[in-house]
Design a protein around this motif. Structure first.
Motif, PDB file in Angstrom:
ATOM      1  N   ILE A   4       0.898  -0.770  -0.245  1.00 42.58           N
ATOM      2  CA  ILE A   4      -0.132  -0.204  -0.071  1.00 42.58           C
ATOM      3  C   ILE A   4       0.985   1.460  -0.295  1.00 42.58           C
ATOM      4  O   ILE A   4       0.536   2.262  -0.769  1.00 42.58           O
ATOM      5  N   VAL A   5       1.851   1.341   1.019  1.00 39.73           N
ATOM      6  CA  VAL A   5       2.760   2.404   0.717  1.00 39.73           C
ATOM      7  C   VAL A   5       3.192   2.758  -0.335  1.00 39.73           C
ATOM      8  O   VAL A   5       3.321   4.205  -0.644  1.00 39.73           O
ATOM      9  N   PHE A  95       3.326   0.020 -10.126  1.00 41.98           N
ATOM     10  CA  PHE A  95       3.165   0.227  -8.987  1.00 41.98           C
ATOM     11  C   PHE A  95       1.846   0.195  -8.570  1.00 41.98           C
ATOM     12  O   PHE A  95       0.555  -0.133  -7.312  1.00 41.98           O
ATOM     13  N   TRP A  96       1.242   0.591  -9.024  1.00 41.62           N
ATOM     14  CA  TRP A  96      -0.292   0.815  -8.458  1.00 41.62           C
ATOM     15  C   TRP A  96      -1.257  -0.653  -8.720  1.00 41.62           C
ATOM     16  O   TRP A  96      -2.245  -0.692  -7.928  1.00 41.62           O
ATOM     17  N   THR A 100      -3.163  -2.148  -5.898  1.00 42.07           N
ATOM     18  CA  THR A 100      -4.688  -2.435  -5.589  1.00 42.07           C
ATOM     19  C   THR A 100      -5.181  -4.148  -4.582  1.00 42.07           C
ATOM     20  O   THR A 100      -5.343  -4.003  -3.919  1.00 42.07           O
ATOM     21  N   VAL A 101      -4.040  -4.713  -5.648  1.00 40.29           N
ATOM     22  CA  VAL A 101      -3.676  -5.322  -4.859  1.00 40.29           C
ATOM     23  C   VAL A 101      -3.981  -5.544  -3.569  1.00 40.29           C
ATOM     24  O   VAL A 101      -4.382  -6.027  -2.826  1.00 40.29           O
ATOM     25  N   GLY A 166     -10.311   3.124  -2.665  1.00 36.25           N
ATOM     26  CA  GLY A 166     -10.471   2.184  -1.683  1.00 36.25           C
ATOM     27  C   GLY A 166     -12.214   1.599  -0.535  1.00 36.25           C
ATOM     28  O   GLY A 166     -12.172   0.593  -0.648  1.00 36.25           O
ATOM     29  N   TYR A 167     -13.110   2.720  -0.691  1.00 33.33           N
ATOM     30  CA  TYR A 167     -13.926   2.742  -0.474  1.00 33.33           C
ATOM     31  C   TYR A 167     -14.913   1.618  -2.129  1.00 33.33           C
ATOM     32  O   TYR A 167     -15.394   0.844  -1.382  1.00 33.33           O
ATOM     33  N   ALA A 168     -14.774   2.595  -2.557  1.00 35.53           N
ATOM     34  CA  ALA A 168     -15.835   1.693  -3.808  1.00 35.53           C
ATOM     35  C   ALA A 168     -15.187  -0.251  -3.857  1.00 35.53           C
ATOM     36  O   ALA A 168     -15.852  -0.888  -4.840  1.00 35.53           O
ATOM     37  N   ILE A 169     -13.745  -0.225  -3.742  1.00 37.98           N
ATOM     38  CA  ILE A 169     -13.487  -1.687  -4.436  1.00 37.98           C
ATOM     39  C   ILE A 169     -13.804  -2.525  -2.902  1.00 37.98           C
ATOM     40  O   ILE A 169     -14.305  -3.629  -3.990  1.00 37.98           O
TER      41      ILE A 169
END
Length: 225
Positions: A4-5, A95-96, A100-101, A166-169
């Motif tokens: 994430i970081v 990286f994105w 996401t994963v 993050g909320y949408a995922i």
């Protein structure tokens, strides 16, 4: 948490910002957000042995075709060093995908993951400035520029994007998010025309079409319906 970081923190912003010094914004929208479903699937297959459906294979083939068209033709016809920017933007896309994963696996609340990403990035930047390994460039920036960047980078990108993504995922799932995200490269390219004075080359339009179709097919949303 490390994914994430690094995936959406300082390394991602450095790669994307540096890539934009060489490549236009239309390339950034296509390569970063258009190619990341391919990298997400690649990570899922390599590390979690996820099986790839027929629809996703077809969709990702379109995505790869769009990226190849953009990269190869820009290498031949675009201004010098544009290909360097394209490679950096592809690295940012990877990286994105890691972000996401990692976000999906960690299961952290959106605000917690956003705070973690921002805090670690701030500490890393402070260390780089304190040790002289990086120059901030703040002394050469006007107050108008700083105010605009503070609003865009901290409020829009830092807080709103981190939280809403993050909320949408969590609520929609990664597949529906990928389908909705297919429109982002198109929006970025269209907004860049009046705001930045850019123009779309024929190969950029072809790449946008291939990638958008590919992401929608790969998301599996048509099969669900």
């Amino acid at each position: 948490m490390l994914g994430i970081v690094c995936g959406a923190g300082l390394p991602f912003f450095y790669l994307s910002a540096t890539g934009l010094t060489y490549a236009p914004a239309s390339h950034a929208g296509l390569l970063i957000l258009g190619a990341f479903p391919f990298f997400v699937t690649l990570l899922a297959v390599l590390f979690y042995q996820e099986k790839v459906s027929r629809e996703r294979k077809i969709g990702l083939s379109f995505v790869c075709a769009g990226v190849v068209v953009l990269f190869s033709l820009s290498l031949l016809t675009a201004p010098e060093n544009t290909w360097k920017g394209d490679l950096l933007l592809l690295a940012a896309s990877f990286f994105w995908a890691v972000y996401t994963v990692s976000l999906r696996i960690a299961g952290l609340p959106p605000l917690v993951s956003t705070a973690l990403m921002g805090l670690v990035s701030l500490i890393a930047l402070a260390f780089l400035w304190a040790t002289g390994l990086a120059s901030s460039g703040l002394a050469n920036a006007s107050w108008d520029m700083l105010a605009g960047q503070i609003f865009v980078q901290s409020i829009l990108v830092g807080l709103m994007t981190g939280f809403s993504y993050g909320y949408a995922i969590q609520k929609l799932g990664a597949e529906n998010m990928a389908a909705i995200g297919a429109f982002t490269p198109v929006l970025a390219a269209l907004i860049a025309i009046p705001v930045l004075g850019e123009h779309l080359e024929n190969y950029s339009i072809a790449g946008l079409i291939f990638v958008s179709i590919g992401v929608v097919i790969a998301s599996g949303i048509f099969k669900k319906r």
